[in-house]
Design an enzyme around this catalytic site. Structure first.
Site, PDB file in Angstrom:
ATOM      1  N   ARG A 322       1.311  -1.061  -0.062  1.00  0.00           N
ATOM      2  CA  ARG A 322       0.309  -0.189   0.035  1.00  0.00           C
ATOM      3  C   ARG A 322       0.739   0.799   0.080  1.00  0.00           C
ATOM      4  O   ARG A 322       0.256   2.211  -0.248  1.00  0.00           O
ATOM      5  CB  ARG A 322      -0.938   0.201   1.129  1.00  0.00           C
ATOM      6  N   GLU A 725     -10.005   5.511   6.796  1.00  0.00           N
ATOM      7  CA  GLU A 725      -8.236   6.008   7.376  1.00  0.00           C
ATOM      8  C   GLU A 725      -7.602   7.330   6.430  1.00  0.00           C
ATOM      9  O   GLU A 725      -7.108   7.982   6.663  1.00  0.00           O
ATOM     10  CB  GLU A 725      -7.603   5.025   6.227  1.00  0.00           C
TER      11      GLU A 725
END
Lengths: 775, 526
Positions: A322, A725
């Site tokens: 990520r 997030e």
């Protein structure tokens, strides 16, 4: 059967409303039950873990006699007592529940004491005498790289001829930024309460984001099948990723003890143990070389992202992937090479934490942009705009996914406008000229965050809805509640389908016996997958109820409308409860499951090329800071933020996520510093030494808005977007504002090098470099 | 000192909880209020987040009656407060607020748990002030203490009231909104009830309002006039009532540990699992909490809490006021004492540098005799001091800086509020016609004890207070100290910032400005 998926506030009754959190009244009265608050069953005993004092060593001897003899001690267990598999790892089998033979970090659990009281267990655990034979411990980047100590193979993602682009670029610079880790600091520490039941079965109350993993790992540890274990979690006192894989160890350990003793066993880490045992956000070291032109266009970017993953794999692959996938942030990088090094170090195994590698990748590229802008003496915002994703080939990311709804130009314009960015920037520069000892800085940073688990199979959600004959509704789904308001949003979505008041809906504790084989509540996906699954289950039931009503009214079921708690057609109506009762009388089932799988995604997990993400979330923030030139202290003076949540299911909850994410990210980048000493011992292991933000760290002017025009172009539940997030990355603006203020010390003429977190110590060191450069 | 009869053993610790007397049998002296609440009384609304008084999830309100019959209501950390210190007090927990809000309609709670919340609780619901909810009971109790004690708090006062409460979810904005909204709810709330916990300081400005009277009477009935000792777990908790009793107990039991606020001693139990042995509690000794402000200075008794002493400290010098506002957090200041901080003698304690610079003195008592020791002479080494066996600190004397003395105090920490300093400093510089006649430069965090910097002081003496002199002092400071690296700061930073604080002091003096980031908002508003 229309308006099931209302996509604008006009169509919705409950979705889009800022109703309060479903547990708010329980939170404020102290009646909300967390795992440690569940009334203890008769015979309950308490466990504590004995921890390694060495970073890397072989256990030579272990003398537990004094532990066994301590007051109140019921039993002591070691790895040999695990009847099944001694492992609690999420991906590969490399996390022992209790270490065997050797230890790999200071704080690794090696034995477990069970005693009558918590206090007795914790006192007894200290009486163990362990003799170690030290082995070489790898603790820092250079040592691990030199030893080629990699927990996983490296990954390189490249597009275009990066080396050529760098060589041909009219201007070049390079730099390095150290990016600190972060402790999750959920207020409720890790805890599990294992209750043995008949016939070798086990109920485990666990504060976990991943009940299914708990169930699977407990079953393996006990040597029983999964159907013998039920894991339940009504709520966590915060998770933030720290209870995705890290909740499994205490759950397994408590279950092992409970099986042996045939008594309920509770294992609650105290705060210091929690810091020492559990993984944190990965720290990173980013090295970059960038080629650019005089207008600030990035022509070639070569980025190496190294991270200290700790002693085991845990979730490090996905975290580092990520990071690589967010090293573009909002910018089109025509020629780019991102290398990712995953270092094995003898430390806590770094794990999930809100953002999951994304923040580190994003901070790296924002540092690049900041350096380029400073080198060219341009407004960094202008450089950002010039490098924004565009259309056609300029809309394609370095991993090949096209950015289809790039709203940042509009969003950033709106933010720059209402925050008065441009004129404040000029005012601040003017003010700094006459202020020798205090400098102010400002920065606006955007974010683009990819939504979906990069482990594609996890992008599925399940739900179970039961309607009772009084019209009340019980909902179970695979997601867990850690404060983010998932249960509330799910209830709203279900209420919207049934057109009944949300007070008729109760979302029950997450339980592996009710909804099986779930994904962790992580990757911001909780609502996307679970509310969607609940919506699908509710639609099934609505169909059935409409059929029952249609039969009663003598009309076609398509003619039945659900409005304000009633089913109506042909001038007749019946309440939702009446329809439920009638369905039962007509032998129509009032229970249904729903299943959702995220569409469109698919990519090569080895090369990272393809479409890892369903869609992107966007946001931006402007932060203004002041720094003290003599002490390095900093203070955040003002924040304006604008964040895209698509069509908000609950604006109050979404705003709460944005504000909370901002402040959590602010801590990551300013005051939260993890310090390990040379022996690998974590020295910051409690709030007395590890400083998360308090109320006074948040400026009075903290204007957080939701992007009103936000709609998800993908078919998400009510066209909403994930919000968990992404906001964590908004305070990159505060970090870069600090750099801006430091830069004022030498009248914006010199580059600024600053690692995160920007503690007073680091800021003063950076200021001293500026002052030395001015002499 | 002649030894006399020991205090009479008291059967049980007694305190008020929701109108009823709770009696604790044979409670161990080191058992905490939080353990009693959660494990013995089953009141699990109060949470443990850190067990060291830093996160505030365990915040409760302790109520005590003053000699004037007023009710003092103070937020404290239940996790490090020993249960035996509750004797004669009332305890208010998050459950108490719910109970009071439902006191008019007890049946309602069985069916509708969303109704009948206390205004503080309702405001938190209305403002979306909870997410995971684990810290929330603690916030509710800190807000409740604010609600009862302060009529119209400013933003800064709200922040200060919440500095001891950590929230990891909300980012605090909605909680601060709730701190404003709760007063309006209190006014519009159900007027019928007369429960003493319902009105805010805004609606019932006097702490002697009629509703509180029964509580004050109940508390009065619990007061003890004689010294007692509680025994439990094989340990004793002595609770003297007079200074003479204390002196004698200390003399007779020199190995017993003195306990005042317990904000440090509590951690020895909860974090280090130490056996404290017997305890002698200072908190019930009449007169030991004296705070006497005079023209020359300030005398603070050993049992006076930091928060109680704060206004007087501010009166001695505003720099002290600001230093003590940043001292730990309100719940810690409500329990902890200034003398306790001095007696503990941590090298990173906030008090010592400033008070050493001001020339503070300690009055030590042993038996019937007393002696006075300068604070700067009190510390002999790391956690070692000049106290003799059987001796205790009775009070501290803080002289006002004379005219012509420039006094300043600094605290450098990672986080502005509720943090332990990396470096702290107190400077008292006497100027006569521009020439430094005396310099007292004291630092914390630079050595095993807080102490003066003789070489740097010498560099200033006899010179004009200017850049040249300060640079000489800056250079000399490197001879005075060899600081260490730890998790709060590196040795290098400690020295650099200590030197810069000398420069800052000069700049602030010369330019007559106060260069503090905490005052930025005010500066920018000008």
């Amino acid at each position: 059967m229309n308006n099931a998926d209302c996509t604008s506030p006009v169509d919705c009754n409950v979705v889009g409303e800022s109703i309060t959190h479903d547990s708010a009244h329980l939170h404020v009265t102290g009646e909300a039950r967390y795992t440690d608050d569940i009334p203890e069953l008769r015979g309950t005993v308490h466990a504590a873990l004995g921890l390694s004092s060495q970073a890397h060593a072989r256990i030579v001897t272990r003398d537990l006699a004094a532990v066994r003899a301590a007051p109140g001690v019921v039993a002591v267990f070691t790895a040999a007592d695990v009847p099944g598999v001694n492992d609690c790892a999420p991906v590969i089998h490399d996390d022992p529940i209790l270490a065997e033979g050797s230890v790999q970090y200071v704080g690794q659990p090696i034995f477990m004491v069970v005693a009558t009281t918590v206090d007795q267990a914790r006192r007894a655990v200290r009486l163990a005498k362990t003799e170690y034979q030290p082995l070489p411990a790898l603790l820092d980047y250079d040592a691990a790289i030199a030893a080629e100590s990699f927990i996983l193979p490296g990954v390189t993602l490249a597009r275009g001829a990066c080396a050529d682009a760098l060589a041909d670029a009219p201007l070049r610079l390079s730099g390095r930024i150290g990016i600190g880790g972060q402790e999750q600091f959920y207020l409720e520490g890790q805890i599990a309460y294992a209750v043995p039941r008949e016939d070798g079965t086990m109920l485990v109350y666990s504060s976990t984001q991943h009940p299914t993993e708990g169930q699977t790992k407990i079953a393996a540890a006990l040597g029983v099948s999964a159907n013998a274990v039920v894991v339940e979690c009504r709520r966590m006192g915060g998770g933030f990723g720290g209870k995705e894989s890290q909740a499994t160890l205490p759950a397994c350990a408590a279950a092992v003890a409970a099986l042996h003793l045939a008594r309920p066993v509770k294992l609650r880490y105290d705060r210091d143990d929690d810091f020492l045992i559990t993984g944190k956000r990965h720290d990173f070291r980013a090295d970059y070389s960038v080629g650019y032109d005089a207008e600030g266009h990035l022509l070639g970017v070569d980025l190496t992202l190294a991270s200290r993953c700790g002693f085991s794999v845990d979730l490090s692959r996905a975290v580092n992937d990520r990071a690589v996938l967010h090293a573009d942030n909002a910018y089109f990088l025509p020629a780019v090479r991102v290398s990712s090094l995953r270092l094995k170090t003898h430390m806590q195994s770094a794990t999930a934490f809100r953002g999951f590698g994304g923040p580190q990748g994003m901070l790296a590229i924002e540092a690049v942009i900041d350096d380029v802008a400073r080198a060219l003496a341009l407004d960094p915002l202008e450089v950002r705009r010039r490098n924004f994703y565009g259309t056609g080939e300029r809309a394609v990311t370095h991993y090949g996914q096209t950015v289809e709804d790039f709203i940042l130009p509009d969003l950033v314009d709106e933010l720059a406008d209402f925050s008065d960015y441009a004129s404040r920037r000029l005012q601040i520069r003017e003010w700094n000229r006459s202020s020798a000892w205090t400098k102010r800085g400002i920065a606006l940073t955007p974010l683009k965050f990819g939504i979906a688990f990069t482990a594609s199979f996890m992008n599925q959600g399940s739900a179970l809805i039961n309607v009772y004959t009084d019209g009340s509704v019980s909902v179970n789904h695979g997601g867990t509640e850690m404060g983010q308001g998932l249960y509330t949003k799910v209830a709203q979505v279900v209420a919207e389908v049934f057109k009944i008041d949300v007070s008729h809906i109760r979302v029950a504790a997450t339980n592996t016996g009710k909804v099986p084989n779930t994904s962790p509540t992580a990757a911001s996906s909780g609502t996307d997958i679970n509310a969607h699954a609940a919506q699908i289950a509710a639609l099934t039931l609505r169909e059935r109820l409409a059929g029952v009503a249609a039969q009663s009214f003598g009309v076609d079921s398509a003619a039945v409308q659900l409005v304000a708690g009633e089913l109506r057609a042909a001038g007749r109506s019946m309440s939702f409860a009446e329809a439920a009762r009638l369905a039962h009388m007509n032998r129509v089932p009032l229970s249904a499951t729903g299943f959702y799988r995220t569409p469109k995604i698919g990519y090569d997990p080895e090369t990272l090329i393809g479409r890892p993400f369903h869609y992107f979330s966007y946001g931006a923030a402007v932060s203004e800071v002041a720094v003290d030139v003599l002490t390095g202290e900093s203070r955040l003076l003002r924040v304006d933020a604008l964040h895209d949540v698509g069509h908000s299911i609950n604006p109050a909850i979404d705003r709460g996520q944005v504000e909370g994410g901002f402040v959590q990210g602010l801590g990551w980048l300013t005051t939260e510093e993890l310090v390990w000493d040379r022996s690998g011992r974590l020295r910051t292991h409690a709030p007395s030494t590890y400083k998360i933000p308090v109320a006074s760290d948040v400026p009075e002017h903290f204007d957080v808005r939701l992007y009103e025009r936000g709609r998800n172009i993908e078919d998400t539940v009510h066209r909403s977007k994930a919000v968990g997030e992404p906001p964590l990355m908004l305070p990159i603006s505060a970090f870069l504002a600090i750099k801006d203020a430091i830069s004022a010390v030498a009248d914006y003429r010199l580059a600024v090098s600053l690692d995160a977190p920007a503690t007073a110590e680091r800021i003063l060191a950076a200021i001293d470099v500026q002052r030395a450069g001015t002499v | 000192m002649p030894s006399s009869a020991e205090p009479i053993p008291a059967a049980r610790v007694q305190f008020l909880l929701d109108g009823a007397v709770v009696a604790l049998d044979a409670v161990a002296p080191d058992r905490t209020v939080l353990q009693v609440l959660r494990e013995d009384l089953g009141r699990v609304g109060t949470k443990e987040g850190c067990a060291e008084g830093d996160c505030g999830a365990c915040t409760v309100v302790m109520v005590e009656a003053t000699a004037q019959g007023e009710l003092l209501q103070k937020s404290v950390n239940a996790c490090i407060q020993f249960a035996a210190t509750l004797d004669g007090k009332a305890l208010v927990t998050v459950e108490s607020l719910t109970a009071c809000a439902r006191s008019d309609s007890p049946g309602l709670a069985l069916t509708d748990r969303k109704s009948a919340l206390h205004p503080v609780q309702q405001a938190m619901v209305d403002c979306h002030g909870s997410q995971c909810g684990f810290c929330t009971p603690g916030f509710v109790m800190s807000l409740f203490a604010l609600y009862r004690n302060c009529a119209a708090p400013s933003h800064a006062q709200i922040n200060d009231a919440l500095a001891g409460n950590l929230c990891r979810c909300t980012g605090y904005r909605p909680i601060i909104d709730a701190a404003r909204a709760m007063y309006a709810l209190g006014q519009d709330g159900p007027p019928a009830t007369s429960h003493w916990l319902l009105p805010s300081a805004a609606s019932a400005p006097s702490l002697r309002d009629a509703a509180s009277q029964p509580v004050a009477e109940q508390l009065a009935a619990l007061q003890r006039t004689e010294a007692v000792v509680f025994e439990g777990g094989g340990r004793r908790f002595f609770r003297p009532r007079t200074l003479d009793e204390l002196a004698q107990l200390r003399f007779n039991h020199p190995d017993a540990r003195l306990l005042a606020g317990g904000t440090d001693v509590g951690l020895w139990v909860t974090k280090q699992h130490r056996d404290l042995g017997d305890l002698i509690y200072l908190g019930a000794v009449e007169g030991l909490d004296e705070i006497v402000l005079s023209a020359n200075g300030l005398r603070i008794g050993a049992a006076a809490t930091l928060e109680a002493a704060r206004p007087a400290l501010n009166d001695v010098h505003p720099e002290l006021g600001e230093l003590y506002r940043r001292f730990a957090s309100l719940p810690v200041r409500n329990a902890g004492t200034l003398v306790g901080n001095l007696a503990n003698g941590s090298p990173i304690g906030d008090s010592m540098p400033a008070l050493i610079a001001l020339g503070a003195e300690l009055t030590l008592r042993q038996g019937v005799s007393t002696r006075v020791v300068a604070l700067e002479s009190f510390y002999l080494g790391y956690m070692k001091n000049a106290m003799q066996r059987g001796e205790f600190i009775q009070s501290v004397w803080i002289p006002r800086p004379a005219s012509g003395v420039r006094f300043s105090a600094y605290k450098i920490s990672k986080r502005f509020d509720q943090d332990i300093s990396a470096v702290s400093a107190g400077f008292a510089i006497s100027l006569h016609e521009g020439i430094v006649s005396e310099a007292r430069l004291a630092f914390g965090g630079m050595d095993a004890i807080a102490r003066r910097a003789p070489a740097a002081e010498q560099a200033l003496l006899g010179a004009p207070f200017d850049t040249r002199a300060i640079e000489a002092a800056v250079n000399a400071l490197a001879l005075d100290f060899k600081p260490i690296d730890d998790m709060r700061a590196s040795a290098r930073y400690r020295m650099a910032v200590a030197q810069n604080l000398l420069r800052k002091c000069l700049i602030e003096t010369a330019q007559e400005v106060h260069l503090r980031l905490s005052e930025m908002d005010a500066r920018l508003a000008q």
